[in-house]
Design a protein around this motif. Structure first.
Motif, mmCIF file in Angstrom:
data_model
loop_
_atom_site.group_PDB
_atom_site.id
_atom_site.type_symbol
_atom_site.label_atom_id
_atom_site.label_comp_id
_atom_site.label_asym_id
_atom_site.label_seq_id
_atom_site.Cartn_x
_atom_site.Cartn_y
_atom_site.Cartn_z
ATOM 1 N N LEU A 86 47.305 7.645 6.717
ATOM 2 C CA LEU A 86 48.465 8.315 7.317
ATOM 3 C C LEU A 86 48.981 9.438 6.422
ATOM 4 O O LEU A 86 49.434 10.481 6.916
ATOM 5 N N ASP A 87 48.883 9.259 5.092
ATOM 6 C CA ASP A 87 49.305 10.330 4.177
ATOM 7 C C ASP A 87 48.437 11.570 4.347
ATOM 8 O O ASP A 87 48.937 12.702 4.382
ATOM 9 N N GLU A 88 47.120 11.356 4.451
ATOM 10 C CA GLU A 88 46.202 12.490 4.581
ATOM 11 C C GLU A 88 46.339 13.165 5.948
ATOM 12 O O GLU A 88 46.223 14.392 6.055
ATOM 13 N N LEU A 89 46.582 12.375 6.983
ATOM 14 C CA LEU A 89 46.786 12.974 8.306
ATOM 15 C C LEU A 89 48.051 13.824 8.326
ATOM 16 O O LEU A 89 48.086 14.904 8.929
ATOM 17 N N ARG A 90 49.072 13.347 7.651
ATOM 18 C CA ARG A 90 50.307 14.127 7.566
ATOM 19 C C ARG A 90 50.084 15.416 6.785
ATOM 20 O O ARG A 90 50.612 16.471 7.141
ATOM 21 N N GLY A 142 52.202 7.124 14.157
ATOM 22 C CA GLY A 142 51.828 5.951 14.940
ATOM 23 C C GLY A 142 51.187 4.876 14.083
ATOM 24 O O GLY A 142 51.435 3.680 14.272
ATOM 25 N N ILE A 143 50.366 5.309 13.129
ATOM 26 C CA ILE A 143 49.747 4.346 12.209
ATOM 27 C C ILE A 143 50.824 3.665 11.369
ATOM 28 O O ILE A 143 50.798 2.453 11.158
ATOM 29 N N MET A 144 51.795 4.448 10.908
ATOM 30 C CA MET A 144 52.857 3.905 10.066
ATOM 31 C C MET A 144 53.696 2.873 10.814
ATOM 32 O O MET A 144 54.073 1.835 10.254
ATOM 33 N N THR A 145 53.977 3.139 12.075
ATOM 34 C CA THR A 145 54.825 2.235 12.855
ATOM 35 C C THR A 145 54.018 1.173 13.598
ATOM 36 O O THR A 145 54.569 0.413 14.387
#
Length: 223
Positions: A86-90, A142-145
């Motif tokens: 999720l960090d890399e997608l952000r 979405g991954i984070m939540t």
């Protein structure tokens, strides 16, 4: 105590159930292709005598975005890599949003040069680049939540649609040059962007659980 234990089991189950591994390979291919598209876009600006301006800066941001997507893909293979994904997608999303801003600068440069044709082609790129970044950011959120994987996949498919629009815009720029022939680097950049779109869509479909299209004819013979 039994209630707390049950809650812990529920939490662990929701975490381990979020497997992004099926998307790893196509997402890696997409990231590499996107990075290459950005590099070729920079090369095209040399032929257009625009190197060092907004368009080449946009290409650099697209290249970095692709690198981040590839890093996300590498982490998809591991259950403990969800946070890195999720960090890399952000980060990829942030780079694409920066690319859209640089593309806006490029339109202003074209306006200054009184190149209305190029200006309009660049205007057409701004929205899809920003929208692709927004879709990737929402996939990361979405991954984070811990939303259902199919929802994450739908955002990847959505970003792929915008990649296709970007590819068309790059191709139009390469084809509309005043030179006798289209700019090869631009054509290749568009092709790489289109491949990035195809693989991003494949990654999204994997997370959505969609079946891959069956090979036709003798395609199944290819290893």
């Amino acid at each position: 105590m039994s209630t707390i234990f049950a809650i812990l089991l529920l939490f662990v189950g929701s975490t381990t159930g979020l497997s992004l591994k099926p998307a790893a390979t196509p997402l890696m291919d997409s990231g590499k292709a996107l990075a290459r598209s950005g590099e070729l876009l920079i090369d095209m600006t040399r032929k257009l005598d625009l190197y060092g301006g907004g368009l080449s800066a946009a290409g650099a941001a697209i290249r970095t975005s692709g690198d981040s997507i590839a890093q996300a893909a590498a982490s998809c293979r591991f259950k403990t890599g969800t946070e890195l994904v999720l960090d890399e997608l952000r980060e990829a999303a942030t780079c694409l949003k920066e690319a859209s801003l640089k593309c806006k600068v490029a339109t202003e440069e074209a306006q200054t040069d009184e190149n209305e044709g190029l200006e309009q082609l660049l205007v057409n790129m701004i929205g899809p680049i920003a929208a692709a970044g927004q879709s990737l950011e929402e996939a990361g959120a979405g991954i984070m939540t811990r939303v259902p994987l199919k929802d994450v996949g739908s955002k990847l498919v959505e970003s792929a649609d915008y990649f296709q629009m970007i590819a068309a815009s790059i191709d139009n720029i390469a084809q509309s040059t005043t030179a006798a022939d289209p700019i090869p680097e631009g054509i290749l950049s568009a092709q790489r962007m289109m491949f990035a779109a195809e693989k991003m869509k494949e990654a999204g479909n994997e997370l959505q659980g969609n079946e891959k299209p069956k090979p036709t004819g003798k395609a199944w013979l290819k290893g």
